[in-house]
Structure formats: structure tokens, C-alpha cells
Design a protein around this motif. Structure first.
Motif, short mmCIF file in Angstrom:
data_model
loop_
_atom_site.label_atom_id
_atom_site.label_comp_id
_atom_site.label_asym_id
_atom_site.label_seq_id
_atom_site.Cartn_x
_atom_site.Cartn_y
_atom_site.Cartn_z
N ASN A 1 -16.88 -23.69 7.76
CA ASN A 1 -17.19 -24.56 6.94
C ASN A 1 -18.62 -24.27 6.14
O ASN A 1 -19.12 -23.42 6.22
N TRP B 1 -21.97 -25.89 6.10
CA TRP B 1 -22.92 -26.77 6.97
C TRP B 1 -24.17 -27.00 6.32
O TRP B 1 -24.98 -26.20 5.77
N THR C 1 -24.03 -28.45 15.79
CA THR C 1 -23.54 -29.43 14.56
C THR C 1 -22.78 -30.69 15.02
O THR C 1 -22.70 -31.02 16.25
N ASP C 2 -22.41 -31.31 14.08
CA ASP C 2 -21.42 -32.41 14.30
C ASP C 2 -20.24 -32.45 13.36
O ASP C 2 -20.27 -31.40 12.69
N LYS C 3 -19.21 -33.07 13.75
CA LYS C 3 -18.14 -32.89 13.00
C LYS C 3 -17.90 -33.11 11.58
O LYS C 3 -17.05 -33.09 11.05
N ASP C 4 -19.18 -33.81 11.32
CA ASP C 4 -19.11 -34.14 9.62
C ASP C 4 -19.68 -32.82 8.93
O ASP C 4 -20.04 -33.19 7.86
N GLY C 5 -19.90 -31.65 9.48
CA GLY C 5 -20.47 -30.78 8.79
C GLY C 5 -21.90 -30.52 8.66
O GLY C 5 -22.46 -30.01 7.73
#
Length: 116
Positions: free
Chosen positions: A42, A44, A86-90
Motif C-alpha cells: 500500500n 501509507w 495502521t488502519d484499514k484506510d491506509g
């Protein structure tokens, strides 16, 4: 029942660092207060000028102290490994530690494209 309660309380007391994940890739600082980390999974977000900033930004060492590519006055990119949450939204929510690597480490990784 008591045992379940103790387990639940123990999980709440687990330090955030225990939930950290290691992400390695290109740490990019193209302009003031804009930071991202691009790894194999990803891109980030770390900091966005005038808006978001991850906790622990002070853990990012001056990339000019190691191998880096300059893309303007005190801006550029380098190869880093970071222990983060981190979170699932990058979005990187917290930085626990960082380690700068030689540029060749990221350049040899077929899953990473060098920033332009």
C-alpha cells in the motif's frame, strides 16, 4: 466468568507497541509536512500538510543522515523500515521506531517502484 473478565482486562492493557507491524519501503517527503510510506502492500499516509499527522513523527530520523535521493530543498525519499500501527484506510496512526536502509534494499525489491 472471572477468567473471561481477567482475559478481557488483560487484552485492554496490552501496550499499543505490541500491535505494531513492520513496514518497509520508500519513505517519501516531497514537500513540507507531507509524508508517505510506500511498501509492497500500500501507500501509507503519515502526514498531510495542514491536516493529519501520525503520532511519533519524531521517531523519523533525518533521512539526509543516510542514503537518500534529494528532490528539492531538504525534501526527498529514502528506504526505511518502520514499526507502526495502521488502519484499514491506509493511514499510519502511530510510529514506534524507524530504521533507514541502503537505497539498494528498496531498489532490489521487485514489488517496489522507485518514486519519480
Amino acid at each position: 466468568m472471572k477468567r473471561l473478565f481477567v482475559i478481557c482486562i488483560s487484552l485492554l492493557l496490552v501496550p499499543a507497541a505490541a500491535l505494531a507491524e513492520t513496514r518497509c519501503g520508500w519513505l517519501i517527503n516531497p514537500t513540507p509536512r507531507n509524508w508517505t510510506l510506500v511498501d509492497a502492500q500500500n501507500e501509507w499516509l503519515i502526514m498531510l500538510q495542514g491536516g493529519y499527522g501520525a503520532k511519533g513523527m519524531d521517531k523519523i530520523k533525518d533521512m539526509a543522515e543516510g542514503e537518500h535521493v534529494s528532490i528539492g530543498y531538504s525534501h526527498g525519499y529514502a528506504c526505511f523500515c518502520m514499526n507502526v500501527s495502521t488502519d484499514k484506510d491506509g493511514i499510519i496512526r502511530q510510529i514506534f521506531s524507524t530504521r533507514q536502509l541502503p537505497l539498494s534494499k528498496c531498489r532490489r525489491d521487485p514489488a517496489l517502484s522507485e518514486p519519480r
